[in-house]
Design an enzyme around this catalytic site. Structure first.
Site, mmCIF file in Angstrom:
data_model
loop_
_atom_site.group_PDB
_atom_site.id
_atom_site.type_symbol
_atom_site.label_atom_id
_atom_site.label_comp_id
_atom_site.label_asym_id
_atom_site.label_seq_id
_atom_site.Cartn_x
_atom_site.Cartn_y
_atom_site.Cartn_z
ATOM 1 N N TYR A 29 20.631 -10.671 -40.391
ATOM 2 C CA TYR A 29 20.232 -9.501 -41.181
ATOM 3 C C TYR A 29 20.309 -9.794 -42.682
ATOM 4 O O TYR A 29 19.312 -9.644 -43.407
ATOM 5 C CB TYR A 29 21.091 -8.282 -40.824
ATOM 6 C CG TYR A 29 20.590 -7.016 -41.493
ATOM 7 C CD1 TYR A 29 19.503 -6.319 -40.969
ATOM 8 C CD2 TYR A 29 21.169 -6.543 -42.664
ATOM 9 C CE1 TYR A 29 19.011 -5.176 -41.584
ATOM 10 C CE2 TYR A 29 20.687 -5.404 -43.291
ATOM 11 C CZ TYR A 29 19.611 -4.725 -42.746
ATOM 12 O OH TYR A 29 19.114 -3.600 -43.365
ATOM 13 N N SER B 146 17.786 -4.974 -48.777
ATOM 14 C CA SER B 146 19.064 -4.289 -48.566
ATOM 15 C C SER B 146 20.073 -4.822 -49.571
ATOM 16 O O SER B 146 19.960 -5.954 -50.041
ATOM 17 C CB SER B 146 19.565 -4.573 -47.147
ATOM 18 O OG SER B 146 20.887 -4.111 -46.984
HETATM 19 N N1 LIG Z 1 19.646 2.854 -43.205
HETATM 20 C C1 LIG Z 1 20.328 1.990 -43.933
HETATM 21 O O1 LIG Z 1 21.558 2.147 -44.146
HETATM 22 C C2 LIG Z 1 19.603 0.817 -44.566
HETATM 23 C C3 LIG Z 1 20.263 0.106 -45.587
HETATM 24 C C4 LIG Z 1 19.618 -0.972 -46.187
HETATM 25 C C5 LIG Z 1 18.350 -1.340 -45.789
HETATM 26 N N2 LIG Z 1 17.734 -0.646 -44.792
HETATM 27 C C6 LIG Z 1 16.385 -1.079 -44.399
HETATM 28 O O2 LIG Z 1 15.479 -0.001 -44.557
HETATM 29 C C7 LIG Z 1 14.362 -0.195 -43.692
HETATM 30 C C8 LIG Z 1 14.057 1.116 -42.980
HETATM 31 O O3 LIG Z 1 15.141 1.426 -42.137
HETATM 32 P P1 LIG Z 1 15.655 2.917 -41.904
HETATM 33 O O4 LIG Z 1 17.015 3.012 -42.452
HETATM 34 O O5 LIG Z 1 14.642 3.895 -42.336
HETATM 35 O O6 LIG Z 1 15.805 2.882 -40.309
HETATM 36 P P2 LIG Z 1 15.078 3.717 -39.148
HETATM 37 O O7 LIG Z 1 15.181 5.170 -39.421
HETATM 38 O O8 LIG Z 1 15.650 3.195 -37.884
HETATM 39 O O9 LIG Z 1 13.545 3.279 -39.290
HETATM 40 C C9 LIG Z 1 13.135 1.991 -38.951
HETATM 41 C C10 LIG Z 1 11.624 1.965 -38.815
HETATM 42 O O10 LIG Z 1 11.227 0.621 -38.473
HETATM 43 C C11 LIG Z 1 10.353 0.687 -37.336
HETATM 44 N N3 LIG Z 1 10.475 -0.503 -36.528
HETATM 45 C C12 LIG Z 1 11.599 -1.050 -36.009
HETATM 46 N N4 LIG Z 1 11.290 -2.109 -35.237
HETATM 47 C C13 LIG Z 1 9.928 -2.233 -35.273
HETATM 48 C C14 LIG Z 1 8.997 -3.108 -34.650
HETATM 49 N N5 LIG Z 1 9.395 -4.073 -33.808
HETATM 50 N N6 LIG Z 1 7.673 -2.955 -34.909
HETATM 51 C C15 LIG Z 1 7.254 -1.972 -35.730
HETATM 52 N N7 LIG Z 1 8.086 -1.095 -36.341
HETATM 53 C C16 LIG Z 1 9.410 -1.223 -36.093
HETATM 54 C C17 LIG Z 1 10.817 1.948 -36.578
HETATM 55 O O11 LIG Z 1 9.739 2.495 -35.823
HETATM 56 P P3 LIG Z 1 9.540 2.433 -34.233
HETATM 57 O O12 LIG Z 1 10.888 2.480 -33.592
HETATM 58 O O13 LIG Z 1 8.695 3.649 -33.962
HETATM 59 O O14 LIG Z 1 8.798 1.165 -34.001
HETATM 60 C C18 LIG Z 1 11.132 2.889 -37.729
HETATM 61 O O15 LIG Z 1 9.960 3.528 -38.180
HETATM 62 C C19 LIG Z 1 14.730 -1.347 -42.762
HETATM 63 O O16 LIG Z 1 14.062 -2.519 -43.185
HETATM 64 C C20 LIG Z 1 16.239 -1.490 -42.943
HETATM 65 O O17 LIG Z 1 16.669 -2.812 -42.713
HETATM 66 C C21 LIG Z 1 18.319 0.432 -44.183
#
Ligand SMILES: NC(=O)c1ccc[n+]([C@@H]2O[C@H](COP(=O)([O-])OP(=O)(O)OC[C@H]3O[C@@H](n4cnc5c(N)ncnc54)[C@H](OP(=O)(O)O)[C@@H]3O)[C@@H](O)[C@H]2O)c1
Length: 268
Positions: free
Chosen positions: A154, A140
């Protein structure tokens, strides 16, 4: 020749689902893992139809220390090895450190730090031996600057993933294995719904700061192909990353002290 396989964690939504579609579009079979089996199945069916590649779904909770082993054992049972690993699963744990339960923090470290490290460790030797591999660690922009109050581990966990990726990138130089850290800023996905900060961040951030999950994942895919150790998608995020590198930490901490509450929920 058998198709290569990409293993994508957190593939049931957002950036992970976008990565799955992109790897499939580039001719990889895809192994999708997350907790929600129904979402994985629906995505796998759609990917098979559109891209004509083989899909595998493995429901697993990465907070369980046994999960990485179980996921790779399931792939091995299908006679598959991992050619590309996208360590993407993640979430934000809201609240102040002192006011949260240690078990929640422990699970968070397992999902955000230990599981991606273990998965990379278990697949990288085989990749080097086969002279081909891709590892994308989804970090991130928050990992490229000092930590703010709230969601305490985080930034620390994402900073870890950046440094880990850089080291592994150097270790695998000239082996055919590419390692990249992807550092998105605000991205449209389920992330802010899951941690309950959707209203807060929508009120506090202009639309131009946000990218779609497809664009973010495409940047990550291209960075891994080009073997760039760190990738920050989007011009505004790149500018923020440069400023974070140039400005003294004291200034950034002062900025985060005054502005951090606009983005982070510090209530337990
Ligand atoms: N969105 C943003 O603004 C942003 C910015 C910077 C970085 N990121 C990073 O990008 C990555 C993806 O996030 P996203 O934005 O796509 O969010 P998201 O739409 O909430 O997706 C998160 C994914 O992680 C899985 N997950 C969460 N907890 C888990 C667990 N305990 N075991 C297995 N799988 C788990 C969820 O699946 P289930 O709930 O089905 O398990 C889901 O598929 C993350 O690492 C996040 O920190 C996001």
């Amino acid at each position: 020749m058998a198709r290569r396989l990409a293993l994508i964690t957190g593939a049931s939504a957002g950036i992970g689902a976008a990565f799955a579609r992109i790897y499939a579009a580039h001719g990889y079979d895809v192994a999708l893992t997350a907790r929600r089996a129904d979402k994985l199945t629906a995505l796998a069916e759609d990917i098979s139809l559109r891209a004509g590649v083989e899909t595998l779904t493995i429901a697993a909770d990465l907070a369980d220390p046994a999960a990485p082993d179980a996921i790779l054992a399931e792939l091995a049972a299908h006679g598959r090895q991992v050619d590309a690993l996208v360590n993407n699963a993640g979430y934000g744990l809201t609240g102040l450190f002192a006011e949260t339960d240690w078990h929640d923090q422990k699970d968070f470290i397992q999902v955000m730090v230990t599981a991606p490290s273990e998965l990379a460790h278990r697949v990288v030797a085989g990749m080097v031996e086969r002279r081909f591999g891709r590892i994308v660690n989804v970090a991130s922009l928050a990992g490229l600057m000092p930590g703010a109050a709230g969601h305490t581990l985080y930034a620390a966990s994402k900073s870890y993933l950046v440094r880990f990726s850089q080291s592994l990138h150097l270790e695998t130089a000239n082996t055919g294995v590419h390692v990249s850290a992807l550092c998105p800023g605000f991205t449209y996905s389920e992330f802010h719904d899951v941690n309950g900060t959707r209203d807060l961040v929508t009120r506090s951030t202009p639309g131009w700061l946000w990218l779609g999950a497809d664009e973010v994942a495409a940047n990550g895919y291209e960075a891994a192909e080009a073997n760039r150790p760190v990738c920050v998608p989007g011009a505004p995020n790149k500018a923020i990353a440069v400023l974070a590198k140039l400005l003294p930490d004291e200034w950034l901490l002062a900025l985060l002290a005054s502005q951090g509450g606009r983005f982070r929920n510090t209530r337990a």
